[in-house]
Each structure stands twice: as structure tokens, then as C-alpha cells.
Design an enzyme around this catalytic site. Structure first.
Site, PDB file in Angstrom:
ATOM      1  N   GLU A   1      29.590 -26.962 -20.575  1.00  0.00           N
ATOM      2  CA  GLU A   1      28.267 -27.195 -20.006  1.00  0.00           C
ATOM      3  C   GLU A   1      27.747 -25.934 -19.327  1.00  0.00           C
ATOM      4  O   GLU A   1      28.527 -25.160 -18.762  1.00  0.00           O
ATOM      5  CB  GLU A   1      28.370 -28.309 -18.962  1.00  0.00           C
ATOM      6  CG  GLU A   1      28.862 -29.646 -19.517  1.00  0.00           C
ATOM      7  CD  GLU A   1      27.754 -30.473 -20.128  1.00  0.00           C
ATOM      8  OE1 GLU A   1      27.052 -29.962 -21.023  1.00  0.00           O
ATOM      9  OE2 GLU A   1      27.603 -31.630 -19.721  1.00  0.00           O
TER      10      GLU A   1
ATOM     11  N   ASP B   1      37.305 -31.586 -27.964  1.00  0.00           N
ATOM     12  CA  ASP B   1      37.195 -32.182 -26.637  1.00  0.00           C
ATOM     13  C   ASP B   1      37.502 -33.668 -26.644  1.00  0.00           C
ATOM     14  O   ASP B   1      37.617 -34.296 -27.700  1.00  0.00           O
ATOM     15  CB  ASP B   1      35.791 -31.923 -26.053  1.00  0.00           C
ATOM     16  CG  ASP B   1      34.671 -32.194 -27.061  1.00  0.00           C
ATOM     17  OD1 ASP B   1      34.928 -32.881 -28.069  1.00  0.00           O
ATOM     18  OD2 ASP B   1      33.555 -31.703 -26.837  1.00  0.00           O
TER      19      ASP B   1
ATOM     20  N   HIS C   1      25.228 -26.867 -24.892  1.00  0.00           N
ATOM     21  CA  HIS C   1      26.701 -26.841 -24.826  1.00  0.00           C
ATOM     22  C   HIS C   1      27.299 -26.828 -26.231  1.00  0.00           C
ATOM     23  O   HIS C   1      26.694 -27.294 -27.203  1.00  0.00           O
ATOM     24  CB  HIS C   1      27.270 -27.988 -23.978  1.00  0.00           C
ATOM     25  CG  HIS C   1      27.216 -29.359 -24.553  1.00  0.00           C
ATOM     26  ND1 HIS C   1      26.984 -30.486 -23.791  1.00  0.00           N
ATOM     27  CD2 HIS C   1      27.385 -29.828 -25.816  1.00  0.00           C
ATOM     28  CE1 HIS C   1      27.022 -31.562 -24.557  1.00  0.00           C
ATOM     29  NE2 HIS C   1      27.261 -31.191 -25.789  1.00  0.00           N
TER      30      HIS C   1
ATOM     31  N   ASN D   1      21.530 -29.411 -24.152  1.00  0.00           N
ATOM     32  CA  ASN D   1      21.457 -28.391 -23.096  1.00  0.00           C
ATOM     33  C   ASN D   1      22.159 -27.091 -23.510  1.00  0.00           C
ATOM     34  O   ASN D   1      22.419 -26.229 -22.681  1.00  0.00           O
ATOM     35  CB  ASN D   1      22.069 -28.925 -21.792  1.00  0.00           C
ATOM     36  CG  ASN D   1      23.552 -29.244 -21.934  1.00  0.00           C
ATOM     37  OD1 ASN D   1      24.127 -29.088 -23.014  1.00  0.00           O
ATOM     38  ND2 ASN D   1      24.173 -29.686 -20.854  1.00  0.00           N
TER      39      ASN D   1
HETATM   40  C1  GLP Z   1      28.813 -33.850 -27.721  1.00  0.00           C
HETATM   41  C2  GLP Z   1      30.150 -33.142 -28.067  1.00  0.00           C
HETATM   42  C3  GLP Z   1      29.886 -31.944 -28.877  1.00  0.00           C
HETATM   43  C4  GLP Z   1      28.859 -32.345 -29.914  1.00  0.00           C
HETATM   44  C5  GLP Z   1      27.515 -32.404 -29.243  1.00  0.00           C
HETATM   45  C6  GLP Z   1      26.368 -32.873 -30.144  1.00  0.00           C
HETATM   46  O1  GLP Z   1      28.652 -34.097 -26.405  1.00  0.00           O
HETATM   47  N1  GLP Z   1      30.978 -32.788 -26.958  1.00  0.00           N
HETATM   48  O2  GLP Z   1      31.094 -31.473 -29.457  1.00  0.00           O
HETATM   49  O3  GLP Z   1      28.818 -31.391 -30.928  1.00  0.00           O
HETATM   50  O4  GLP Z   1      27.621 -33.135 -28.063  1.00  0.00           O
HETATM   51  O5  GLP Z   1      26.346 -34.256 -30.332  1.00  0.00           O
HETATM   52  P1  GLP Z   1      25.432 -34.958 -31.400  1.00  0.00           P
HETATM   53  O6  GLP Z   1      25.882 -34.497 -32.735  1.00  0.00           O
HETATM   54  O7  GLP Z   1      25.652 -36.439 -31.210  1.00  0.00           O
HETATM   55  O8  GLP Z   1      24.042 -34.547 -31.114  1.00  0.00           O
END
Ligand code: GLP
Length: 279
Positions: free
Chosen positions: A177, A97, A172, A170
């Protein structure tokens, strides 16, 4: 899977920790701490680059991935020079993404894009080129057209081999989402208030300064990967991880669609598993 890199065993070096007696809905590799999780993830990535055939890697961003990529860089630098060159020749990855509208790494005063993250974490340390580390273009004039181009580029490369995933608070994966079904394909999405709060640290701590939209691969492309590794660390993820391991699939928890994948593993540390490990 054939081994290309001589020094990699593919076997986790840390013993799994004990988990409660309940039946979990996803295969789980429970490890002691974030360092052990990073080591395991890095070894799997390295083995996947060396596999024959070498399908493209599916990569993720976020704080969870920082120690994992640092460990991968360390492992690669420890390889004989010839094997490092082989890795550079074979590398092709597609990130999940990108924010719509966040500047890229050339604007280093504002390097919050996932493209900038990947440049700093992997591209520069491993001396990979921009066409080997693919991401959607968040500054494209028409983000929806860019999402379609990106989804088509993943398909044209034969789809993803090993897909690395993090987990949003959440539920995702990528930026899929809730609510989100398993058929969703690469597209432009609106980011939820909770995700903008979760990711605000990269934008001066201000959720309002965090982009409101992103381009993300969908569950369709993620579930088409040949193998999936969901990486979860830290106590902040304990509640959502417990839901994911216990609850049936639903659009309310997009990561739960992984339960239908034939080759998925959740690798998590003790803190993230604090709601399911034995006392
Ligand atoms: C982000 C990304 C995800 C990521 C997730 C966890 O928003 N879009 O690909 O894996 O949230 O993030 P973090 O590792 O900082 O908790």
C-alpha cells in the site's frame, strides 16, 4: 526460452490497439478486451512453466485474474495427457499475499482467503497439490514470523521467474500500500480504507468485515523476479493506469517502482487504457 508445451506459441494472437503518441514509462501491450488480455497472460504463464530452467511462478489474486486462470485451465486441458502430467510435475508457484485471519478452503462456508481463491481457480482444476501452490499462512499465530518464513521460502526456491501482478485502485501491487518504497520486503501490512472497500465484495460487501491486515511479498521480492507481467483490465483502472504510465516513480504509487525493472510488460485492455488510447 525453450518451449516445453507443443501447442503454445507465446505470440499474442490479438493485434495490439493504437495508443496515443506520448512517451509511456513502461513497455505496454495494449489489447482489445479482457478476454484477449486473459489469453495472453495464460499463454505467458504456460510458457513460463515450460521454460528451462523453470523458475517458480509468482501469482496474484483478484477479479482481474479469474478469466486469466480460467483460460490457463482451458489451455492445459487441451494439451496432450503426457504434457499435462509434465506441467503438474514442474509446477511451483508462490502467491503474492494473503489476508491475516481469513479462513482457508477447509472452512468452505467462509472461503474468502486467497488460499481458497487459488484452490478454486487453479489447484483443484489443474490437480496441483498444496505444496506446489504456496501462499503465506494467514492464520499463523505470529504473522510477522510467518512473513519472514515466506520471504525466506521464496528466496530458497531461487526467487520468482515470471511474476504476475494486478493493480490496486490506489496503485498497490500485492498488498504494498502507498506509501511504499522499492526496498520493502515480505512483511505484515495494514490495509488502507480504499483497499478494504475495493475488496469488500468477497466479504458480503462490507469493508468493515474485510481483514485489516495482510502478509505480502514486498517490492524487493517482486522487483527481483526475472520477468514481470502487470495485468490491468476495466475502466475502473483507467485513472491509476494513466498515472502509472506517465508519472515518475514514487512511494505514492507503489507500482511505479516497476519502471526500474529490466523485463516488465503492462498488458491492458482498451477500457483500462481509455485515458491514454487514441480517440
Ligand atoms: C488485491 C490484491 C492484488 C490484486 C489487486 C487487484 O487487493 N492484493 O494482488 O492484484 O488487489 O484486484 P482486482 O483484480 O480485483 O481489481
Amino acid at each position: 526460452m525453450t518451449e516445453f508445451f507443443s501447442t503454445i506459441t507465446g505470440v499474442p494472437r490479438c493485434a495490439p490497439i493504437p495508443v496515443g503518441p506520448e512517451r509511456l514509462r513502461l513497455p505496454l501491450l495494449p489489447l482489445e478486451d479482457a478476454a484477449a488480455v486473459a489469453r495472453h497472460g495464460a499463454e505467458e504463464l504456460l510458457a513460463a512453466v515450460g521454460a528451462d530452467p523453470a523458475w517458480p511462478l509468482g501469482l496474484a489474486t483478484g477479479r482481474t485474474m479469474e478469466p486469466l486462470y480460467a483460460e490457463l485451465v482451458r489451455l492445459v486441458r487441451a494439451l496432450p495427457r503426457r504434457e499435462q502430467q509434465g506441467l503438474r510435475q514442474r509446477w511451483l508457484s508462490f502467491n503474492l499475499d494473503e489476508y491475516v485471519g481469513a479462513p482457508g478452503p477447509s472452512r468452505c462456508e467462509q472461503a474468502q482467503s486467497f488460499r481458497a481463491f487459488m484452490a478454486a481457480q487453479l489447484m483443484e482444476p489443474l490437480q496441483l497439490t498444496a505444496d506446489q501452490v504456496c501462499l503465506p499462512h494467514g492464520l499463523a499465530l505470529d504473522p510477522q514470523v510467518e512473513a519472514e518464513r515466506y520471504g525466506a521460502a521464496v528466496a530458497a526456491a531461487g526467487g520468482i521467474g515470471l511474476q504476475l501482478l494486478g493493480l490496486g485502485l490506489n496503485g498497490h501491487v500485492g498488498f504494498n500500500e502507498p506509501p511504499c518504497g522499492p526496498e520493502a520486503a515480505c512483511r505484515v501490512v495494514n490495509l488502507s480504507a480504499s483497499t478494504r472497500r475495493q475488496n469488500a465484495a468477497a466479504f458480503g460487501g462490507d469493508p468493515a468485515a474485510t481483514p485489516a491486515q495482510a502478509i505480502t511479498l514486498g517490492l524487493a521480492e517482486i522487483l527481483a523476479a526475472r520477468r514481470i507481467l502487470l495485468v490491468v483490465t476495466g475502466a475502473s483502472k483507467a485513472a491509476v493506469l494513466a498515472r502509472l504510465l506517465r508519472d515518475p516513480p514514487s512511494a505514492a504509487l507503489p507500482a511505479s517502482w516497476l519502471q526500474g525493472h529490466p523485463a516488465v510488460t503492462v498488458v491492458a485492455d482498451r477500457a483500462a487504457l481509455s485515458a491514454v488510447i487514441l480517440p
